[in-house]
Design a protein around this motif. Structure first.
Motif, short mmCIF file in Angstrom:
data_model
loop_
_atom_site.label_atom_id
_atom_site.label_comp_id
_atom_site.label_asym_id
_atom_site.label_seq_id
_atom_site.Cartn_x
_atom_site.Cartn_y
_atom_site.Cartn_z
N VAL A 124 59.89 4.80 36.46
CA VAL A 124 58.87 5.72 36.65
C VAL A 124 58.37 5.42 35.07
O VAL A 124 57.52 5.65 34.65
N GLY A 170 54.47 4.01 34.47
CA GLY A 170 53.87 5.24 33.09
C GLY A 170 52.59 4.52 32.53
O GLY A 170 51.75 4.73 31.99
N LEU A 183 51.03 10.16 37.62
CA LEU A 183 52.37 8.92 38.84
C LEU A 183 52.59 9.44 39.95
O LEU A 183 52.50 8.85 40.89
N VAL A 200 56.62 12.96 41.50
CA VAL A 200 57.30 11.89 40.82
C VAL A 200 58.88 13.42 40.20
O VAL A 200 60.37 12.84 40.92
#
Length: 211
Positions: free
Chosen positions: A129, A133, A151, A203
């Protein structure tokens, strides 16, 4: 004699383990994660006791079966981040992730199933993640990616690609590349865009099982 017997037992154990993993990968790819351990044992041609001796919990089998796919995710994202053109790296990552997604129904289910499959999957989610990003931020700053991309949209894209796993195997990759191309066109910043609806917190849902 004893050494030969020990060697034979170890060889049989390795063969059984390989058959179990091959069967698990095949069934997970075909049907997702709802297949049972007994079905896997039957496909592998081993008894349930043999299966549980090698993999006492289904999570361990899932992690081992998808170890290559997990590493492929890391490699795809790392190579996208390493591209000196962040928008090109972002586009390449979207396409390659979409292709990886359609090849294996069970992998996407496991990767996005927060809480059910922790361990290696949670570790990779936590790792990927921030990388995603950073790549998105750089693609946005370079003027390639639309400013309102978040995201959560990436999870949405993968869920959309996951729906293509129901297609005949020979058509999936072509459909995945088409899907990715359409997504990329919708994410370009170099034209006037409408306002997107508020994103769902996908997310956060995916990462809940990592805490």
């Amino acid at each position: 004699m004893t050494e030969q017997l020990t060697h034979n037992l170890r060889s049989d154990a390795r063969e059984n383990r390989d058959r179990v993993l091959d069967a698990a990968r095949s069934l997970f790819a075909e049907r997702g994660l709802d297949v049972t351990m007994r079905q896997i044992a039957r496909r592998a041609g081993v008894g349930p006791a043999t299966l549980y001796r090698r993999f006492p919990a289904k999570q361990l089998l899932v992690e081992e079966a998808f170890a290559q796919e997990l590493q492929a995710c890391v490699d795809i994202l790392a190579e996208g981040c390493d591209d000196p053109n962040p928008w090109r790296g972002f586009c390449s990552m979207i396409e390659r992730m979409s292709v990886l997604t359609v090849r294996n129904q069970g992998f996407v289910d496991a990767f996005l199933a927060n809480g059910r499959y922790d361990g290696a999957f949670a570790e990779h989610r936590r790792r990927l993640v921030p990388m995603l990003g950073d790549l998105a931020a750089r693609a946005r700053a370079a003027g390639g990616l639309r400013a309102d991309f978040v995201l959560d949209d990436f999870v949405l894209i993968q869920l959309g690609a996951r729906g293509l796993t129901g297609l005949p195997a020979e058509e999936r990759e072509r459909a995945a590349r088409r899907h990715a191309a359409l997504v990329i066109e919708s994410l370009r910043a170099d034209r006037e865009r409408g306002v997107l609806p508020t994103p769902a917190p996908l997310v956060r849902l995916v990462l809940q099982g990592c805490e």
